[in-house]
Design a protein around this motif. Structure first.
Motif, PDB file in Angstrom:
ATOM      1  N   LEU A  18       7.045   2.989  -0.639  1.00  0.00           N
ATOM      2  CA  LEU A  18       6.600   1.820  -0.703  1.00  0.00           C
ATOM      3  C   LEU A  18       7.426   0.589  -0.048  1.00  0.00           C
ATOM      4  CD1 LEU A  18       4.629  -0.306  -2.053  1.00  0.00           C
ATOM      5  CD2 LEU A  18       6.196  -0.459  -4.066  1.00  0.00           C
ATOM      6  N   LEU A  59      -2.342  -4.219  -1.986  1.00  0.00           N
ATOM      7  CA  LEU A  59      -2.414  -2.711  -1.820  1.00  0.00           C
ATOM      8  C   LEU A  59      -3.659  -2.385  -1.188  1.00  0.00           C
ATOM      9  CD1 LEU A  59      -0.118  -1.293  -4.688  1.00  0.00           C
ATOM     10  CD2 LEU A  59       0.368  -1.366  -2.044  1.00  0.00           C
ATOM     11  N   SER A  92      -3.506  11.487  -0.862  1.00  0.00           N
ATOM     12  CA  SER A  92      -3.880  10.302  -1.558  1.00  0.00           C
ATOM     13  C   SER A  92      -3.876   9.036  -0.575  1.00  0.00           C
ATOM     14  CB  SER A  92      -2.653   9.926  -2.473  1.00  0.00           C
ATOM     15  OG  SER A  92      -2.521   8.513  -2.785  1.00  0.00           O
ATOM     16  N   GLY A 123      -2.686   6.367  -0.910  1.00  0.00           N
ATOM     17  CA  GLY A 123      -1.660   5.720  -0.613  1.00  0.00           C
ATOM     18  C   GLY A 123      -0.731   6.296   0.475  1.00  0.00           C
ATOM     19  N   ALA A 126       1.789   1.728   2.282  1.00  0.00           N
ATOM     20  CA  ALA A 126       2.219   1.161   1.055  1.00  0.00           C
ATOM     21  C   ALA A 126       3.152   0.065   1.437  1.00  0.00           C
ATOM     22  CB  ALA A 126       2.547   2.192  -0.108  1.00  0.00           C
TER      23      ALA A 126
END
Length: 123
Positions: A45, A65, A101, A103, A107
């Motif tokens: 992240l 996000l 994912s 993500g 991120a």
């Protein structure tokens, strides 16, 4: 790094944030190999703050996000592409994600320094 930034759709104003993030994830303390080797689908992240956040146009607001902010997506995606293309974090190789994912694509968020409480500083 520059080619990954271009592939991610980054604008020139986001490049310094991308370089700083790449340097951070390559620091031994971060353990990029450990992040890629997990089966959980972990991803770095990227938190952009201060003047770099404003210069790059990284959002800390609603939808930061999601796909609504090009800068957030481009910075996060560029870092993931560097880990993949330069660092060799490839699925079935050093990356062991079982299901994946969304993500894993990118991120990146900005810091909301306008709501930091007294006694706390920015990250």
């Amino acid at each position: 790094v520059a080619s990954c930034a271009v592939l991610a759709g980054a604008e020139p104003r986001q490049f310094s944030a991308i370089v700083a993030a790449v340097r951070a994830v390559l620091a031994p303390e971060f353990n990029a190999m450990g992040v890629g080797a997990t089966t959980m689908g972990a991803t770095p992240l990227i938190l952009v703050t201060g003047g770099a956040q404003a210069a790059a146009g990284v959002s800390a607001g609603a939808g930061c996000l999601g796909s609504s902010n090009r800068a957030n997506l481009a910075v996060g995606r560029a870092v993931k592409l560097v880990l993949h293309h330069v660092g060799g974090a490839t699925l079935g190789g050093t990356e062991s994600t079982t299901m994946g994912s969304p993500g894993k694509v990118a991120a990146c968020v900005g810091e909301r320094d306008d709501i930091i409480k007294d006694g706390w500083g920015p990250f």
